[in-house]
Design a protein around this motif. Structure first.
Motif, PDB file in Angstrom:
ATOM      1  N   UNK A  76     -11.056 -31.670  26.697  1.00 16.15           N
ATOM      2  CA  UNK A  76     -10.689 -31.488  25.292  1.00 16.15           C
ATOM      3  C   UNK A  76     -11.462 -32.432  24.369  1.00 16.15           C
ATOM      4  N   UNK A  77     -11.426 -33.763  24.604  1.00 14.10           N
ATOM      5  CA  UNK A  77     -12.221 -34.619  23.722  1.00 14.10           C
ATOM      6  C   UNK A  77     -13.711 -34.318  23.828  1.00 14.10           C
ATOM      7  N   UNK A  78     -14.158 -33.907  25.024  1.00  9.70           N
ATOM      8  CA  UNK A  78     -15.564 -33.540  25.165  1.00  9.70           C
ATOM      9  C   UNK A  78     -15.910 -32.356  24.288  1.00  9.70           C
ATOM     10  N   UNK A  79     -15.045 -31.328  24.288  1.00  9.13           N
ATOM     11  CA  UNK A  79     -15.279 -30.167  23.434  1.00  9.13           C
ATOM     12  C   UNK A  79     -15.208 -30.526  21.968  1.00  9.13           C
ATOM     13  N   UNK A  80     -14.244 -31.371  21.604  1.00 11.86           N
ATOM     14  CA  UNK A  80     -14.111 -31.787  20.208  1.00 11.86           C
ATOM     15  C   UNK A  80     -15.324 -32.593  19.748  1.00 11.86           C
ATOM     16  N   UNK A  81     -15.792 -33.486  20.617  1.00  8.86           N
ATOM     17  CA  UNK A  81     -16.985 -34.283  20.285  1.00  8.86           C
ATOM     18  C   UNK A  81     -18.193 -33.376  20.117  1.00  8.86           C
ATOM     19  N   UNK A  82     -18.342 -32.417  21.025  1.00  4.29           N
ATOM     20  CA  UNK A  82     -19.462 -31.483  20.942  1.00  4.29           C
ATOM     21  C   UNK A  82     -19.424 -30.676  19.653  1.00  4.29           C
ATOM     22  N   UNK A  83     -18.248 -30.160  19.302  1.00  6.54           N
ATOM     23  CA  UNK A  83     -18.125 -29.383  18.069  1.00  6.54           C
ATOM     24  C   UNK A  83     -18.384 -30.237  16.837  1.00  6.54           C
ATOM     25  N   UNK A  84     -18.095 -31.537  16.935  1.00  7.55           N
ATOM     26  CA  UNK A  84     -18.220 -32.417  15.771  1.00  7.55           C
ATOM     27  C   UNK A  84     -19.635 -32.970  15.593  1.00  7.55           C
ATOM     28  N   UNK A  85     -20.252 -33.487  16.644  1.00 10.23           N
ATOM     29  CA  UNK A  85     -21.551 -34.162  16.507  1.00 10.23           C
ATOM     30  C   UNK A  85     -22.701 -33.327  17.041  1.00 10.23           C
ATOM     31  N   UNK A 372     -16.487 -15.938  30.727  1.00  9.43           N
ATOM     32  CA  UNK A 372     -16.572 -15.030  29.590  1.00  9.43           C
ATOM     33  C   UNK A 372     -15.184 -14.678  29.065  1.00  9.43           C
ATOM     34  N   UNK A 373     -14.232 -14.528  29.967  1.00 10.82           N
ATOM     35  CA  UNK A 373     -12.863 -14.188  29.577  1.00 10.82           C
ATOM     36  C   UNK A 373     -12.197 -15.341  28.827  1.00 10.82           C
ATOM     37  N   UNK A 374     -12.620 -16.583  29.127  1.00 11.37           N
ATOM     38  CA  UNK A 374     -12.066 -17.750  28.436  1.00 11.37           C
ATOM     39  C   UNK A 374     -12.636 -17.898  27.026  1.00 11.37           C
ATOM     40  N   UNK A 375     -13.948 -17.890  26.935  1.00 10.44           N
ATOM     41  CA  UNK A 375     -14.590 -18.235  25.657  1.00 10.44           C
ATOM     42  C   UNK A 375     -14.786 -17.022  24.761  1.00 10.44           C
ATOM     43  N   UNK A 376     -14.702 -15.811  25.318  1.00  8.65           N
ATOM     44  CA  UNK A 376     -14.956 -14.608  24.532  1.00  8.65           C
ATOM     45  C   UNK A 376     -14.132 -14.492  23.265  1.00  8.65           C
ATOM     46  N   UNK A 377     -12.809 -14.702  23.319  1.00  7.33           N
ATOM     47  CA  UNK A 377     -11.984 -14.536  22.106  1.00  7.33           C
ATOM     48  C   UNK A 377     -12.133 -15.649  21.078  1.00  7.33           C
ATOM     49  N   UNK A 378     -12.877 -16.716  21.401  1.00  5.97           N
ATOM     50  CA  UNK A 378     -12.960 -17.864  20.488  1.00  5.97           C
ATOM     51  C   UNK A 378     -13.836 -17.562  19.279  1.00  5.97           C
ATOM     52  N   UNK A 379     -13.540 -18.219  18.157  1.00  8.50           N
ATOM     53  CA  UNK A 379     -14.399 -18.141  16.988  1.00  8.50           C
ATOM     54  C   UNK A 379     -15.728 -18.825  17.293  1.00  8.50           C
ATOM     55  N   UNK A 380     -16.775 -18.441  16.538  1.00  8.86           N
ATOM     56  CA  UNK A 380     -18.125 -18.891  16.854  1.00  8.86           C
ATOM     57  C   UNK A 380     -18.264 -20.409  16.843  1.00  8.86           C
ATOM     58  N   UNK A 381     -17.608 -21.104  15.910  1.00 11.03           N
ATOM     59  CA  UNK A 381     -17.783 -22.554  15.804  1.00 11.03           C
ATOM     60  C   UNK A 381     -16.663 -23.334  16.484  1.00 11.03           C
ATOM     61  N   UNK A 382     -15.860 -22.655  17.299  1.00 13.22           N
ATOM     62  CA  UNK A 382     -14.742 -23.331  17.966  1.00 13.22           C
ATOM     63  C   UNK A 382     -14.750 -23.106  19.474  1.00 13.22           C
ATOM     64  N   UNK A 383     -15.887 -22.655  20.006  1.00 17.17           N
ATOM     65  CA  UNK A 383     -15.951 -22.395  21.442  1.00 17.17           C
ATOM     66  C   UNK A 383     -15.657 -23.618  22.279  1.00 17.17           C
ATOM     67  N   UNK A 384     -16.146 -24.776  21.822  1.00 17.66           N
ATOM     68  CA  UNK A 384     -15.904 -26.002  22.572  1.00 17.66           C
ATOM     69  C   UNK A 384     -14.436 -26.365  22.622  1.00 17.66           C
ATOM     70  N   UNK A 385     -13.755 -26.273  21.466  1.00 20.03           N
ATOM     71  CA  UNK A 385     -12.347 -26.667  21.427  1.00 20.03           C
ATOM     72  C   UNK A 385     -11.457 -25.688  22.175  1.00 20.03           C
ATOM     73  N   UNK A 386     -11.740 -24.382  22.071  1.00 20.99           N
ATOM     74  CA  UNK A 386     -10.944 -23.401  22.800  1.00 20.99           C
ATOM     75  C   UNK A 386     -11.074 -23.633  24.306  1.00 20.99           C
ATOM     76  N   UNK A 387     -12.295 -23.855  24.742  1.00 23.26           N
ATOM     77  CA  UNK A 387     -12.515 -24.135  26.160  1.00 23.26           C
ATOM     78  C   UNK A 387     -11.807 -25.415  26.563  1.00 23.26           C
ATOM     79  N   UNK A 388     -11.947 -26.455  25.729  1.00 25.10           N
ATOM     80  CA  UNK A 388     -11.301 -27.725  26.043  1.00 25.10           C
ATOM     81  C   UNK A 388      -9.790 -27.602  26.096  1.00 25.10           C
ATOM     82  N   UNK A 389      -9.208 -26.827  25.164  1.00 27.28           N
ATOM     83  CA  UNK A 389      -7.759 -26.628  25.150  1.00 27.28           C
ATOM     84  C   UNK A 389      -7.295 -25.926  26.424  1.00 27.28           C
ATOM     85  N   UNK A 390      -8.013 -24.876  26.793  1.00 25.17           N
ATOM     86  CA  UNK A 390      -7.679 -24.114  28.006  1.00 25.17           C
ATOM     87  C   UNK A 390      -7.672 -25.032  29.230  1.00 25.17           C
ATOM     88  N   UNK A 391      -8.747 -25.803  29.386  1.00 28.05           N
ATOM     89  CA  UNK A 391      -8.847 -26.665  30.565  1.00 28.05           C
ATOM     90  C   UNK A 391      -7.898 -27.860  30.497  1.00 28.05           C
TER      91      UNK A 391
END
Length: 443
Positions: A76-85, A372-391
């Motif tokens: 989760x923090x990894x995805x958030x960091x990626x989406x941010x920086x 693909x089933x995990x990240x597919x429904x995510x918005x374009x700029x939130x793929x990292x956070x959706x993946x991080x939340x799932x995991x």
């Protein structure tokens, strides 16, 4: 609907697909190769390494649970960091930490026990410390890698996009254990020979970090909102796409089952069955004797597992374009569920072990479709956070699995641990089959 043009339907085509993708995905795939090589040629042997350093089976289970904690906390923090920086700087940081972790593992075998404030610190404690660092790229970088592939791929081609990068990455899973087998064979003492493996892992980690930092093109990275702490986590949990919930439940049960026994696969081969490989190979009329210790033979088994994985991932992703993601994911879950009971009840022969680990390779058939089933429904700029939340959710629940497996291994029996794991995995597979939903782009 599937595209009628020739697409990735086999391992070679998957490699071509990697080199046809955007530069950032290509560089990411190269970095994946380097870090996966380093991690896979070391991590699967660590339980045996810990036993040589004096750890019990239960401690090995605790080590697996510690890895589960890291897997739960880091994405989760990894995805958030990626989406941010942005992915470039995030992955460079994660790569440096992973390389440092390999170095700590290398030093651990040379450190003896010492006492601090009346407490004896055993050498295997440093394996825990090293894991905290070594798993950084694998877990912190998870959201970044998902997001990069999503940015570069059409929605209806997500499984193929992941198949391309995963095939490239999984070659490292094949080469790493085989290279480890060669290095382990250089010295009769596993404690000594495994240090050769760790030294090579440090080198690959350093190369991967430099390659992704200097060659990765971050000009098209999408940057999401800033991270807002625990409130952001709660918001992301509430906003998780509805389609992911049945997948999350089934996946969590399957992974909990696998987590109970995963760290003990090497001990089944090296200690429970103590199966090595003695054979003679004739090449060009000249016979060569092969005599592999159980630890070295385990590297061969991992290589066989990954060879099968490479052969099935890209064709399975192509099949998913016709039948949907869900059936392909379910096949992977089923193999995950069955494997523990197949392994622990197999005849203690080299031939049987080769067959069992080849079967295990089939579980990777569903991996690209699963991603693909995990990240597919995510918005374009939130793929990292959706993946991080799932995991974050999945891996938090999975945390105690290895400790439970270790307790059963030491205080009940390996057979009970592996059979219970298979039963839990079967429940998870069944739940996903009944309630799992298809990603709209694949309907």
């Amino acid at each position: 609907m599937p595209d009628e043009q020739a697409e990735a339907a086999g391992p070679i085509d998957a490699f071509r697909s990697v080199f046809a993708l955007r530069r950032d995905v290509l560089i990411l795939s190269i970095a994946m190769f380097a870090f996966s090589l380093g991690f896979q040629m070391t991590s699967r042997f660590l339980p045996e390494y810990m036993r040589t350093l004096g750890a019990s089976g239960f401690v090995v289970g605790l080590f697996g649970t510690f890895g589960n904690i890291i897997s739960a906390v880091f994405p989760y923090p990894g995805g958030a960091i990626s989406d941010r920086i942005g992915s470039r700087y995030a992955l460079t940081l994660f790569g440096f930490l992973s390389t440092l972790g390999f170095a700590v593992w290398l030093a651990a075998g040379q450190l003896g026990a010492f006492t601090v404030a009346g407490l004896t610190v055993e050498p295997w404690v440093w394996i825990f410390v090293g894991l905290l660092l070594a798993q950084a790229w694998k877990s912190f970088g998870l959201g970044a890698t998902f997001a990069v592939v999503k940015q570069a791929t059409e929605p209806s081609r997500l499984a193929a996009g992941f198949a391309a990068t995963e095939t490239f990455r999984r070659v490292a899973f094949l080469v790493g254990p085989v290279l480890a087998t060669v290095l382990i064979g250089l010295h009769p003492s596993f404690t000594v020979s495994f240090r050769y493996v760790l030294a090579v892992a440090v080198a690959f980690g350093a190369v991967g970090t430099l390659v992704q930092h200097w060659l990765y093109d971050a000009s098209e990275d999408t940057i999401g909102d800033s991270f807002a702490g625990l409130e952001q986590i709660r918001a992301d949990l509430r906003e998780m796409p509805r389609e992911l919930r049945p997948l999350l439940v089934g996946d969590t049960l399957v992974r909990f089952a696998n987590g109970m026994v995963y760290v003990f696969f090497v001990l089944v081969v090296t200690r429970f069955f103590a199966v090595g490989l003695e054979t003679t190979v004739a090449i060009g009329g000249v016979s060569y004797a092969i005599d592999l210790s159980p630890a070295a033979f385990f590297g061969v088994l991992l290589g066989v597992e990954m060879l099968v994985a490479l052969l099935v991932m890209a064709p399975a992703a192509k099949v998913a374009e016709y039948v949907g993601l869900k059936p392909v994911v379910a096949v992977g879950f089923a193999v995950y569920a069955i494997f523990p009971v197949v392994l622990i009840n197999a005849p203690p022969t080299a031939t049987a072990m080769l067959a069992v680990f080849a079967f295990s390779g089939l579980r990777f058939a569903g991996l690209p479709s699963h991603k693909a089933l995990i990240v597919g429904p995510a918005k374009q700029d939130a793929g990292g956070r959706v993946t991080g939340t799932y995991y974050l959710l999945r891996n938090t629940v999975v945390i105690p699995s290895a400790a439970i497996g270790g307790y059963l291994w030491d205080f009940a029996s390996p057979e009970i641990a592996f059979t219970l794991a298979a039963a839990i995995g079967a429940v998870g597979t069944g739940y996903f089959l009944v309630f799992g939903e298809e990603f709209e782009a694949y309907r």
